[in-house]
Design an enzyme around this catalytic site. Sequence first.
Site, PDB file in Angstrom:
ATOM      1  N   PRO A 140      -7.286 -17.337   7.708  1.00 56.47           N
ATOM      2  CA  PRO A 140      -6.396 -17.654   9.511  1.00 56.47           C
ATOM      3  C   PRO A 140      -7.371 -16.774   9.453  1.00 56.47           C
ATOM      4  CG  PRO A 140      -5.002 -16.238   6.829  1.00 56.47           C
ATOM      5  CD  PRO A 140      -6.698 -16.669   6.618  1.00 56.47           C
ATOM      6  N   LEU A 141      -7.401 -16.246  10.890  1.00 56.00           N
ATOM      7  CA  LEU A 141      -8.440 -15.130  11.727  1.00 56.00           C
ATOM      8  C   LEU A 141      -7.834 -15.964  13.237  1.00 56.00           C
ATOM      9  CD1 LEU A 141     -11.770 -16.513  10.212  1.00 56.00           C
ATOM     10  CD2 LEU A 141     -11.013 -14.207  10.244  1.00 56.00           C
ATOM     11  N   THR A 142      -6.717 -14.262  13.741  1.00 56.96           N
ATOM     12  CA  THR A 142      -6.210 -14.239  14.765  1.00 56.96           C
ATOM     13  C   THR A 142      -7.441 -14.202  16.243  1.00 56.96           C
ATOM     14  OG1 THR A 142      -3.952 -13.084  13.717  1.00 56.96           O
ATOM     15  CG2 THR A 142      -4.772 -12.248  16.249  1.00 56.96           C
ATOM     16  N   ALA A 148      -2.439 -17.125  12.071  1.00 59.73           N
ATOM     17  CA  ALA A 148      -1.109 -16.628  11.810  1.00 59.73           C
ATOM     18  C   ALA A 148      -0.505 -17.100  13.170  1.00 59.73           C
ATOM     19  CB  ALA A 148      -1.289 -15.221  11.864  1.00 59.73           C
ATOM     20  N   GLN A 158      -0.313 -20.824   9.683  1.00 58.67           N
ATOM     21  CA  GLN A 158       0.592 -19.345   8.793  1.00 58.67           C
ATOM     22  C   GLN A 158       1.615 -18.929   9.529  1.00 58.67           C
ATOM     23  OE1 GLN A 158      -1.875 -15.927   9.214  1.00 58.67           O
ATOM     24  NE2 GLN A 158      -1.657 -15.015   7.069  1.00 58.67           N
ATOM     25  N   TYR A 170       2.815  -6.778   7.607  1.00 58.71           N
ATOM     26  CA  TYR A 170       3.421  -7.391   8.805  1.00 58.71           C
ATOM     27  C   TYR A 170       5.508  -7.911   7.548  1.00 58.71           C
ATOM     28  CZ  TYR A 170      -0.437  -8.067  11.053  1.00 58.71           C
ATOM     29  OH  TYR A 170      -1.786  -7.925  12.122  1.00 58.71           O
ATOM     30  N   ARG A 174       0.572 -15.543   1.344  1.00 57.40           N
ATOM     31  CA  ARG A 174      -0.087 -14.562   1.059  1.00 57.40           C
ATOM     32  C   ARG A 174       0.806 -13.705   0.938  1.00 57.40           C
ATOM     33  NH1 ARG A 174      -5.236 -12.513   5.211  1.00 57.40           N
ATOM     34  NH2 ARG A 174      -6.974 -13.354   3.488  1.00 57.40           N
ATOM     35  N   GLY A 177     -13.968 -16.010   5.905  1.00 57.93           N
ATOM     36  CA  GLY A 177     -13.025 -15.581   7.049  1.00 57.93           C
ATOM     37  C   GLY A 177     -14.086 -15.297   8.433  1.00 57.93           C
TER      38      GLY A 177
HETATM   39  C1  FNR Z   1      -8.412 -11.722   9.850  1.00 58.42           C
HETATM   40  N1  FNR Z   1      -7.635 -11.306   8.980  1.00 58.42           N
HETATM   41  C2  FNR Z   1      -6.277 -12.111   8.901  1.00 58.42           C
HETATM   42  N2  FNR Z   1      -5.337 -12.430   8.159  1.00 58.42           N
HETATM   43  C3  FNR Z   1      -4.198 -13.194   8.183  1.00 58.42           C
HETATM   44  O1  FNR Z   1      -4.104 -13.254   6.855  1.00 58.42           O
HETATM   45  N3  FNR Z   1      -4.254 -14.089   9.550  1.00 58.42           N
HETATM   46  C4  FNR Z   1      -4.864 -13.060  10.381  1.00 58.42           C
HETATM   47  O2  FNR Z   1      -4.280 -14.029  11.464  1.00 58.42           O
HETATM   48  C5  FNR Z   1      -6.041 -12.939  10.821  1.00 58.42           C
HETATM   49  N4  FNR Z   1      -6.831 -12.770  11.623  1.00 58.42           N
HETATM   50  C6  FNR Z   1      -7.796 -11.852  10.863  1.00 58.42           C
HETATM   51  C7  FNR Z   1      -8.145 -11.878  12.457  1.00 58.42           C
HETATM   52  C8  FNR Z   1      -9.793 -11.088  12.170  1.00 58.42           C
HETATM   53  C9  FNR Z   1     -10.588 -10.905  13.907  1.00 58.42           C
HETATM   54  C10 FNR Z   1     -10.333 -11.200  11.175  1.00 58.42           C
HETATM   55  C11 FNR Z   1     -11.624 -10.254  11.449  1.00 58.42           C
HETATM   56  C12 FNR Z   1      -9.378 -10.680   9.802  1.00 58.42           C
HETATM   57  C13 FNR Z   1      -7.952 -11.238   7.294  1.00 58.42           C
HETATM   58  C14 FNR Z   1      -8.867 -12.415   7.047  1.00 58.42           C
HETATM   59  O3  FNR Z   1      -8.312 -13.653   6.815  1.00 58.42           O
HETATM   60  C15 FNR Z   1      -9.655 -12.519   5.825  1.00 58.42           C
HETATM   61  O4  FNR Z   1      -9.254 -11.722   4.598  1.00 58.42           O
HETATM   62  C16 FNR Z   1     -10.564 -11.061   6.316  1.00 58.42           C
HETATM   63  O5  FNR Z   1     -11.495 -11.519   6.940  1.00 58.42           O
HETATM   64  C17 FNR Z   1     -11.623 -10.454   4.638  1.00 58.42           C
HETATM   65  O6  FNR Z   1     -12.554 -11.900   4.499  1.00 58.42           O
HETATM   66  P1  FNR Z   1     -14.150 -12.368   5.326  1.00 58.42           P
HETATM   67  O7  FNR Z   1     -14.208 -11.585   6.614  1.00 58.42           O
HETATM   68  O8  FNR Z   1     -14.427 -10.732   4.184  1.00 58.42           O
HETATM   69  O9  FNR Z   1     -14.289 -13.327   4.825  1.00 58.42           O
HETATM   70  C1  8K6 Z   2      -9.079  -9.264  16.604  1.00 59.58           C
HETATM   71  C2  8K6 Z   2      -7.920  -9.310  17.182  1.00 59.58           C
HETATM   72  C3  8K6 Z   2      -6.841  -8.478  17.205  1.00 59.58           C
HETATM   73  C4  8K6 Z   2      -6.158  -8.127  16.324  1.00 59.58           C
HETATM   74  C5  8K6 Z   2      -6.008  -8.469  15.350  1.00 59.58           C
HETATM   75  C6  8K6 Z   2      -5.014  -8.771  13.886  1.00 59.58           C
HETATM   76  C7  8K6 Z   2      -4.809  -9.531  12.917  1.00 59.58           C
HETATM   77  C8  8K6 Z   2      -4.860  -8.607  12.250  1.00 59.58           C
HETATM   78  C9  8K6 Z   2      -5.638  -8.821  11.325  1.00 59.58           C
HETATM   79  C10 8K6 Z   2      -5.657  -7.833  10.265  1.00 59.58           C
HETATM   80  C11 8K6 Z   2      -7.023  -6.999  10.873  1.00 59.58           C
HETATM   81  C12 8K6 Z   2      -7.175  -5.836   9.540  1.00 59.58           C
HETATM   82  C13 8K6 Z   2      -7.959  -4.792   9.583  1.00 59.58           C
HETATM   83  C14 8K6 Z   2      -7.856  -4.350   8.414  1.00 59.58           C
HETATM   84  C15 8K6 Z   2      -8.958  -3.389   8.523  1.00 59.58           C
HETATM   85  C16 8K6 Z   2      -8.868  -2.690   7.494  1.00 59.58           C
HETATM   86  C17 8K6 Z   2     -10.497  -1.823   6.270  1.00 59.58           C
HETATM   87  C18 8K6 Z   2     -10.037  -1.752   5.158  1.00 59.58           C
END
Ligand code: FNR
Ligand code: 8K6
Length: 347
Positions: free
Chosen positions: A25-27, A58, A100, A179, A226, A316
């Site tokens: 899942p990638l916001t 999400a 998600q 969250y 998750r 991701g």
């Molecule tokens: C995320 N991640 C994330 N996780 C989640 O549960 N819901 C979400 O909407 C998001 N959004 C999100 C946005 C962006 C820009 C990033 C980079 C990451 C976390 C993601 O699902 C994943 O756990 C991490 O990116 C680690 O995996 P990769 O990127 O190392 O393959």
């Molecule tokens: C890029 C879009 C702006 C908001 C994205 C929010 C999505 C949240 C996903 C979790 C991000 C976690 C970052 C945690 C970094 C931890 C390093 C140990």
Amino acid sequence: MQDILFTPFTLSSGLTLKNRILMAPLTRCMADDNLVPTQAMADYYQKRAGTGLIISEAIIIRPDGQGYPNTPGLFTSQQIQGWRKVTEAVHNNGGKIFAQLWHVGRVAHPHFFGGGDVLAPSAIGIEGSVPRMRELTYQTPKAVTQSDIDSLIYDYAKAAENAIEAGFDGVELHGANGYLIDQFLHYSSNHRTDEYGQTPSNMSRFPLAVVDAVITAIGAERTAIRVSPGAYFNMEADARDRNVFDYLLAQLSIRNLAYLHGGIFDDAMEFDYLDGRISRYLRDNYTGALVGVGGFTPQSAAAAIGNNDFDLVAIGRPLIANPDYVERVKQQQELTPYSEEMLAALI
Ligand code: FNR
Ligand code: 8K6
């Protein structure tokens, strides 16, 4: 070498995935101002239908669950119609997609929902401000009442029904990354003295009530979750959290969910109180299908699945950089490295 990634896998639900590579899942903050998915989002997901399962970015279940700009919703008929375009595009390309479901709890900001309370288990705020909108400082939340809890549970179940109406193959509850659901599961964010706090079974009560309401609405076979047993984002670690997750995972194990997914950015990160990595801890304490995630390459993912560390891998950032990730890995072609500037547009 990476052949194991291309073997099919049948979820606890009976749903067979064509390969072991899931889109994490990638916001992306690209929904329109009514939080409706756009055609560009349908195109973006369609291009990634070669993965065994897409987990959507999400999606907020209701207005006060929003903490970032333009994150899509699943609570208006317009939003359901918007998601229908996405799920049809994915299905037409041979893919599968779960939604998600998200409520950010204390990470919400009233700017996004026209004022009102920020809800959380306890009135304990987080430091800082909203990414990309730094003028919006996080507020001290209101500790939810029983009637807030009842309405949240109802709204998760309603959003799950809406997801099925929109054509999703199932839902993944976002119980990770600090969250709302996760806020109940950690001692640093849950100071309640009622039946939702202080003990592992109390602290798991709201998360399990949400899981059970969603199961009743759409079936366990279409429900996944998750979780982040290791505190790493918007959350302070507390060694006592281990007991909460031991309890929660035993409870989730008997519910026959589609799968369990770890929430972490880098699975190499180790937590003392979990005796190491998240994936190892989840494998040891949960009996159903497990999704590993966090910093995996095709090589390391194949090795981990071969070693039975988990059954499926979620990818991701590399899937942001490479819409055709699965084909490239299959053909042993080079992958484009991810960089943050790629977040500016959907490709
Ligand atoms: C995320 N991640 C994330 N996780 C989640 O549960 N819901 C979400 O909407 C998001 N959004 C999100 C946005 C962006 C820009 C990033 C980079 C990451 C976390 C993601 O699902 C994943 O756990 C991490 O990116 C680690 O995996 P990769 O990127 O190392 O393959
Ligand atoms: C890029 C879009 C702006 C908001 C994205 C929010 C999505 C949240 C996903 C979790 C991000 C976690 C970052 C945690 C970094 C931890 C390093 C140990």
